[in-house]
Design a protein around this motif. Structure first.
Motif, mmCIF file in Angstrom:
data_model
loop_
_atom_site.group_PDB
_atom_site.id
_atom_site.type_symbol
_atom_site.label_atom_id
_atom_site.label_comp_id
_atom_site.label_asym_id
_atom_site.label_seq_id
_atom_site.Cartn_x
_atom_site.Cartn_y
_atom_site.Cartn_z
ATOM 1 N N ASP A 72 4.988 -9.356 -0.924
ATOM 2 C CA ASP A 72 6.025 -8.524 -0.305
ATOM 3 C C ASP A 72 6.275 -7.216 -1.049
ATOM 4 O OD1 ASP A 72 6.351 -10.412 1.661
ATOM 5 O OD2 ASP A 72 8.234 -11.217 0.868
ATOM 6 N N GLY A 73 6.206 -7.235 -2.378
ATOM 7 C CA GLY A 73 6.590 -6.028 -3.106
ATOM 8 C C GLY A 73 5.743 -5.714 -4.321
ATOM 9 N N GLY A 74 4.592 -6.345 -4.448
ATOM 10 C CA GLY A 74 3.751 -6.108 -5.612
ATOM 11 C C GLY A 74 3.155 -4.708 -5.607
ATOM 12 N N ARG A 75 2.942 -4.169 -6.807
ATOM 13 C CA ARG A 75 2.325 -2.854 -6.975
ATOM 14 C C ARG A 75 0.883 -3.028 -7.457
ATOM 15 N NH1 ARG A 75 6.349 -3.183 -10.263
ATOM 16 N NH2 ARG A 75 5.047 -2.675 -12.058
ATOM 17 N N ASP A 76 0.032 -2.114 -7.087
ATOM 18 C CA ASP A 76 -1.346 -2.142 -7.557
ATOM 19 C C ASP A 76 -1.365 -2.052 -9.075
ATOM 20 O OD1 ASP A 76 -4.147 -2.218 -7.172
ATOM 21 O OD2 ASP A 76 -4.251 -0.045 -7.433
ATOM 22 N N ASP A 77 -2.210 -2.844 -9.701
ATOM 23 C CA ASP A 77 -2.384 -2.898 -11.159
ATOM 24 C C ASP A 77 -1.182 -3.498 -11.891
ATOM 25 O OD1 ASP A 77 -4.910 -1.781 -10.899
ATOM 26 O OD2 ASP A 77 -4.147 0.262 -11.114
ATOM 27 N N GLN A 78 -0.298 -4.160 -11.175
ATOM 28 C CA GLN A 78 0.868 -4.814 -11.781
ATOM 29 C C GLN A 78 0.416 -6.051 -12.545
ATOM 30 O OE1 GLN A 78 3.852 -5.863 -8.867
ATOM 31 N NE2 GLN A 78 4.625 -7.540 -10.091
ATOM 32 N N SER A 79 0.929 -6.219 -13.772
ATOM 33 C CA SER A 79 0.667 -7.450 -14.527
ATOM 34 C C SER A 79 1.466 -8.579 -13.899
ATOM 35 C CB SER A 79 1.084 -7.280 -15.986
ATOM 36 O OG SER A 79 0.253 -6.353 -16.621
ATOM 37 N N ASP A 111 -4.430 -6.660 -7.656
ATOM 38 C CA ASP A 111 -5.268 -5.620 -7.078
ATOM 39 C C ASP A 111 -4.873 -5.491 -5.611
ATOM 40 O OD1 ASP A 111 -7.258 -3.766 -6.590
ATOM 41 O OD2 ASP A 111 -8.877 -5.246 -6.527
ATOM 42 N N LYS A 112 -3.945 -4.585 -5.342
ATOM 43 C CA LYS A 112 -3.413 -4.412 -3.988
ATOM 44 C C LYS A 112 -4.320 -3.481 -3.198
ATOM 45 C CE LYS A 112 0.768 -3.315 -1.482
ATOM 46 N NZ LYS A 112 2.191 -3.032 -1.595
ATOM 47 N N GLU A 113 -4.781 -3.961 -2.072
ATOM 48 C CA GLU A 113 -5.670 -3.190 -1.213
ATOM 49 C C GLU A 113 -4.922 -2.725 0.029
ATOM 50 O OE1 GLU A 113 -8.699 -2.362 -2.030
ATOM 51 O OE2 GLU A 113 -8.822 -3.622 -3.803
ATOM 52 N N LEU A 114 -5.135 -1.484 0.431
ATOM 53 C CA LEU A 114 -4.555 -0.991 1.682
ATOM 54 C C LEU A 114 -5.329 -1.534 2.870
ATOM 55 C CD1 LEU A 114 -3.813 2.706 0.665
ATOM 56 C CD2 LEU A 114 -2.219 0.789 0.820
ATOM 57 N N VAL A 115 -6.636 -1.682 2.693
ATOM 58 C CA VAL A 115 -7.500 -2.258 3.715
ATOM 59 C C VAL A 115 -8.284 -3.376 3.047
ATOM 60 C CG1 VAL A 115 -9.418 -1.822 5.287
ATOM 61 C CG2 VAL A 115 -7.710 -0.042 4.890
ATOM 62 N N GLY A 116 -8.292 -4.539 3.638
ATOM 63 C CA GLY A 116 -9.006 -5.661 3.041
ATOM 64 C C GLY A 116 -8.040 -6.634 2.387
ATOM 65 N N THR A 117 -8.584 -7.491 1.546
ATOM 66 C CA THR A 117 -7.809 -8.564 0.944
ATOM 67 C C THR A 117 -7.333 -8.203 -0.453
ATOM 68 O OG1 THR A 117 -9.136 -10.169 2.175
ATOM 69 C CG2 THR A 117 -7.870 -11.016 0.325
ATOM 70 N N SER A 118 -6.022 -8.235 -0.655
ATOM 71 C CA SER A 118 -5.458 -8.056 -1.993
ATOM 72 C C SER A 118 -5.678 -9.337 -2.772
ATOM 73 C CB SER A 118 -3.966 -7.745 -1.909
ATOM 74 O OG SER A 118 -3.759 -6.517 -1.246
ATOM 75 N N GLU A 119 -5.830 -9.217 -4.095
ATOM 76 C CA GLU A 119 -6.082 -10.394 -4.911
ATOM 77 C C GLU A 119 -5.573 -10.171 -6.326
ATOM 78 O OE1 GLU A 119 -10.343 -10.893 -4.840
ATOM 79 O OE2 GLU A 119 -10.636 -9.464 -6.453
#
Length: 116
Positions: free
Chosen positions: A38-45, A98-106
């Motif tokens: 819901d609210g994670g940021r890219d590269d967030q630990s 690793d938040k992706e705008l397109v595809g699967t975040s992981e």
């Protein structure tokens, strides 16, 4: 040149002190899958606690906690030596989202710990 060497020697202890900070903000607190999605940021630990419910292929697994599921990437060298982990094992994963705008975040997992 001597001034530069002295400056580097004086800066070295300050750099080491930052790496050993253990106060607030030093360690990420446990996050739920729902909070991350819901609210994670890219590269967030992140720290996740739950179960690895399925291997998706290669280094990719499905991780689940009581709030949802997310794909995780676990390199073979990250697995704890001599500790088998099944779909019923409670684990703590530490890594980076690793938040992706397109595809699967992981989550790219840096450390796995079995919780007893």
């Amino acid at each position: 040149m001597k001034k530069m060497i002295v400056a580097c020697l004086l800066a070295a202890p300050a750099i080491g002190a930052q790496a050993q900070y253990t106060g607030p903000g030093a360690e990420p607190t446990a996050t739920s899958v729902k909070q991350l999605l819901d609210g994670g940021r890219d590269d967030q630990s992140v720290v996740l606690r739950g179960r690895l419910v399925k291997q998706l292929g290669g280094d990719r697994y499905q991780f689940a906690d009581s709030t949802g599921q997310i794909q995780v990437d676990i390199d073979h060298r990250r697995w704890p030596a001599g500790q088998p982990i099944s779909d019923t094992s409670l684990v703590e994963l530490r890594g980076e989202y690793d938040k992706e705008l397109v595809g699967t975040s992981e989550v790219d997992v840096h450390e796995i710990r079995v919780i007893k």
